[in-house]
Design a protein around this motif. Structure first.
Motif, PDB file in Angstrom:
ATOM      1  N   GLN A 120       0.815  -1.197   0.000  1.00  0.00           N
ATOM      2  CA  GLN A 120       0.000   0.000   0.000  1.00  0.00           C
ATOM      3  C   GLN A 120       0.858   1.260   0.000  1.00  0.00           C
ATOM      4  N   HIS A 121       2.174   1.093  -0.135  1.00  0.00           N
ATOM      5  CA  HIS A 121       3.088   2.232  -0.127  1.00  0.00           C
ATOM      6  C   HIS A 121       3.416   2.635  -1.567  1.00  0.00           C
ATOM      7  N   ILE A 122       2.945   3.804  -1.966  1.00  0.00           N
ATOM      8  CA  ILE A 122       3.163   4.258  -3.336  1.00  0.00           C
ATOM      9  C   ILE A 122       4.651   4.415  -3.628  1.00  0.00           C
ATOM     10  N   GLU A 123       5.449   4.755  -2.598  1.00  0.00           N
ATOM     11  CA  GLU A 123       6.898   4.904  -2.795  1.00  0.00           C
ATOM     12  C   GLU A 123       7.541   3.597  -3.262  1.00  0.00           C
ATOM     13  N   LEU A 124       7.042   2.477  -2.745  1.00  0.00           N
ATOM     14  CA  LEU A 124       7.581   1.179  -3.145  1.00  0.00           C
ATOM     15  C   LEU A 124       7.164   0.831  -4.576  1.00  0.00           C
ATOM     16  N   ILE A 125       5.948   1.215  -4.931  1.00  0.00           N
ATOM     17  CA  ILE A 125       5.476   0.974  -6.298  1.00  0.00           C
ATOM     18  C   ILE A 125       6.332   1.763  -7.283  1.00  0.00           C
ATOM     19  N   VAL A 126       6.597   3.032  -6.950  1.00  0.00           N
ATOM     20  CA  VAL A 126       7.406   3.877  -7.837  1.00  0.00           C
ATOM     21  C   VAL A 126       8.796   3.277  -8.020  1.00  0.00           C
ATOM     22  N   GLN A 127       9.392   2.797  -6.937  1.00  0.00           N
ATOM     23  CA  GLN A 127      10.727   2.202  -7.046  1.00  0.00           C
ATOM     24  C   GLN A 127      10.692   0.896  -7.825  1.00  0.00           C
ATOM     25  N   ALA A 128       9.684   0.068  -7.552  1.00  0.00           N
ATOM     26  CA  ALA A 128       9.591  -1.226  -8.225  1.00  0.00           C
ATOM     27  C   ALA A 128       9.369  -1.070  -9.725  1.00  0.00           C
ATOM     28  N   GLN A 129       8.738   0.026 -10.133  1.00  0.00           N
ATOM     29  CA  GLN A 129       8.497   0.251 -11.561  1.00  0.00           C
ATOM     30  C   GLN A 129       9.796   0.400 -12.345  1.00  0.00           C
ATOM     31  N   LYS A 130      10.887   0.700 -11.647  1.00  0.00           N
ATOM     32  CA  LYS A 130      12.187   0.841 -12.314  1.00  0.00           C
ATOM     33  C   LYS A 130      12.814  -0.523 -12.611  1.00  0.00           C
ATOM     34  N   ASN A 131      12.260  -1.563 -12.005  1.00  0.00           N
ATOM     35  CA  ASN A 131      12.795  -2.915 -12.193  1.00  0.00           C
ATOM     36  C   ASN A 131      11.844  -3.699 -13.102  1.00  0.00           C
ATOM     37  N   PRO A 132      12.252  -4.004 -14.330  1.00  0.00           N
ATOM     38  CA  PRO A 132      11.352  -4.676 -15.285  1.00  0.00           C
ATOM     39  C   PRO A 132      10.989  -6.101 -14.889  1.00  0.00           C
ATOM     40  N   PHE A 133      11.663  -6.655 -13.881  1.00  0.00           N
ATOM     41  CA  PHE A 133      11.391  -8.031 -13.465  1.00  0.00           C
ATOM     42  C   PHE A 133      10.283  -8.110 -12.406  1.00  0.00           C
ATOM     43  N   ILE A 134       9.852  -6.961 -11.895  1.00  0.00           N
ATOM     44  CA  ILE A 134       8.876  -6.952 -10.802  1.00  0.00           C
ATOM     45  C   ILE A 134       7.493  -6.568 -11.320  1.00  0.00           C
ATOM     46  N   ASP A 135       6.519  -7.432 -11.093  1.00  0.00           N
ATOM     47  CA  ASP A 135       5.117  -7.091 -11.320  1.00  0.00           C
ATOM     48  C   ASP A 135       4.538  -6.603  -9.994  1.00  0.00           C
ATOM     49  N   MET A 136       3.513  -5.756 -10.064  1.00  0.00           N
ATOM     50  CA  MET A 136       3.025  -5.092  -8.847  1.00  0.00           C
ATOM     51  C   MET A 136       1.511  -5.098  -8.745  1.00  0.00           C
ATOM     52  N   PHE A 137       1.072  -5.042  -7.487  1.00  0.00           N
ATOM     53  CA  PHE A 137      -0.347  -4.821  -7.189  1.00  0.00           C
ATOM     54  C   PHE A 137      -0.406  -3.782  -6.084  1.00  0.00           C
ATOM     55  N   PHE A 138      -0.985  -2.624  -6.405  1.00  0.00           N
ATOM     56  CA  PHE A 138      -1.026  -1.510  -5.463  1.00  0.00           C
ATOM     57  C   PHE A 138      -2.344  -1.520  -4.700  1.00  0.00           C
ATOM     58  N   LEU A 139      -2.242  -1.665  -3.373  1.00  0.00           N
ATOM     59  CA  LEU A 139      -3.421  -1.548  -2.515  1.00  0.00           C
ATOM     60  C   LEU A 139      -3.698  -0.070  -2.323  1.00  0.00           C
ATOM     61  N   ASP A 140      -4.490   0.479  -3.208  1.00  0.00           N
ATOM     62  CA  ASP A 140      -4.728   1.919  -3.238  1.00  0.00           C
ATOM     63  C   ASP A 140      -5.487   2.360  -2.003  1.00  0.00           C
ATOM     64  N   ARG A 141      -5.450   3.675  -1.735  1.00  0.00           N
ATOM     65  CA  ARG A 141      -6.196   4.219  -0.603  1.00  0.00           C
ATOM     66  C   ARG A 141      -6.724   5.586  -0.979  1.00  0.00           C
ATOM     67  N   GLU A 142      -7.809   5.973  -0.343  1.00  0.00           N
ATOM     68  CA  GLU A 142      -8.370   7.296  -0.545  1.00  0.00           C
ATOM     69  C   GLU A 142      -7.652   8.294   0.347  1.00  0.00           C
ATOM     70  N   LEU A 143      -7.531   9.529  -0.138  1.00  0.00           N
ATOM     71  CA  LEU A 143      -6.888  10.564   0.653  1.00  0.00           C
ATOM     72  C   LEU A 143      -7.899  11.463   1.357  1.00  0.00           C
ATOM     73  N   SER A 144      -9.184  11.142   1.244  1.00  0.00           N
ATOM     74  CA  SER A 144     -10.183  11.957   1.913  1.00  0.00           C
ATOM     75  C   SER A 144     -10.052  11.795   3.417  1.00  0.00           C
ATOM     76  N   PRO A 145     -10.375  12.854   4.199  1.00  0.00           N
ATOM     77  CA  PRO A 145     -10.190  12.796   5.648  1.00  0.00           C
ATOM     78  C   PRO A 145     -10.883  11.627   6.316  1.00  0.00           C
ATOM     79  N   ASP A 146     -12.036  11.231   5.795  1.00  0.00           N
ATOM     80  CA  ASP A 146     -12.801  10.161   6.423  1.00  0.00           C
ATOM     81  C   ASP A 146     -12.758   8.867   5.620  1.00  0.00           C
TER      82      ASP A 146
END
Length: 241
Positions: A120-146
């Motif tokens: 669920q960490h977007i920073e890890l997704i961004v880094q992993a995108q630089k590695n062509p051997f890694i496939d990813m699944f991002f557990l997205d989250r809403e940024l709304s206060p509630d």
């Protein structure tokens, strides 16, 4: 009106502490301001939406100075833990990683072999995108206060068709029976899900003795591979069992 004044007052106190320390945890703020962790989390989400701070695992950091656990516990410790975990991974493994700084180091150490990353960490997704051997699944989250981030992430996690081979998480405490405990927050349910369904677990603990703040049981690490204890840099050591 009183509620609005209280919210503004809390926000001012949060930003003042953030400016002083560079990083603030939800638990420390809840105790200092005498409110619930849920209230603090909502405050931090609101301040993030206002671009006044940056949310990160367990708390928040200054907007342009992302918190890095390596700064607290030492890059050498994080590197040693990451190397130990990577040595246990098999090519093609599916990894759930809930540790931003450890995950960044771990991803950088992965050999040129296929891996599948869930986080669920977007920073890890961004880094992993630089590695062509890694496939990813991002557990997205809403940024709304509630936004109910845990419910969103759980719904996405249950749709995964792949079995998690290695669950790599940070936790507050683990007892002699392998029961893992974390500070009470929304993310407990997500960690519990992956700890339960994974084939192997790697737990990085913040405390060797049970801390004094409220804890929630994540689950029993029935297939525990390693437990690591983060220590302050002055001790200059790492313990892996």
């Amino acid at each position: 009106m009183l509620t609005s004044i209280q919210v503004v007052s809390r926000h001012s106190a949060i930003l003042a502490r953030l400016q002083e320390c560079g990083y603030i945890s939800t638990g420390e703020l809840a105790r200092a301001l005498n409110v619930s962790v849920h209230t603090i989390r909502r405050d931090l989400n609101m301040l993030e939406c206002q671009h006044q701070l940056r949310r990160c695992h367990g708390g928040a950091g200054e907007l342009n100075k992302p918190h890095d656990r390596k700064d607290i516990f030492g890059a050498e410790q994080i590197m040693a833990i990451a190397k130990a975990i990577v040595s246990e991974l098999e090519a093609g493994s599916c990894l759930y990683v809930d540790s931003q700084s450890l995950g960044e180091t771990l991803i950088g150490l992965l050999p040129e072999e296929s891996y599948y990353l869930i986080t669920q960490h977007i920073e890890l997704i961004v880094q992993a995108q630089k590695n062509p051997f890694i496939d990813m699944f991002f557990l997205d989250r809403e940024l709304s206060p509630d936004g109910d981030n845990a419910s969103i992430q759980m719904s996405m996690a249950k749709k995964l068709s792949r079995r998690v081979d290695h669950c790599i998480i940070e936790a507050d405490y683990i007892d002699g029976d392998g029961n893992v405990f974390e500070q009470c927050n929304q993310q407990v349910v997500v960690k519990r899900h992956f700890l339960t369904c994974s084939r192997r677990q790697h737990v990085v603990c913040h405390h060797e003795v049970i801390p004094d703040h409220p804890l929630a049981k994540i689950g029993a690490a029935s297939h525990l591979r390693r437990v690591f204890f983060l220590r302050q840099p002055t001790e200059n050591r790492i313990n892996g069992e």
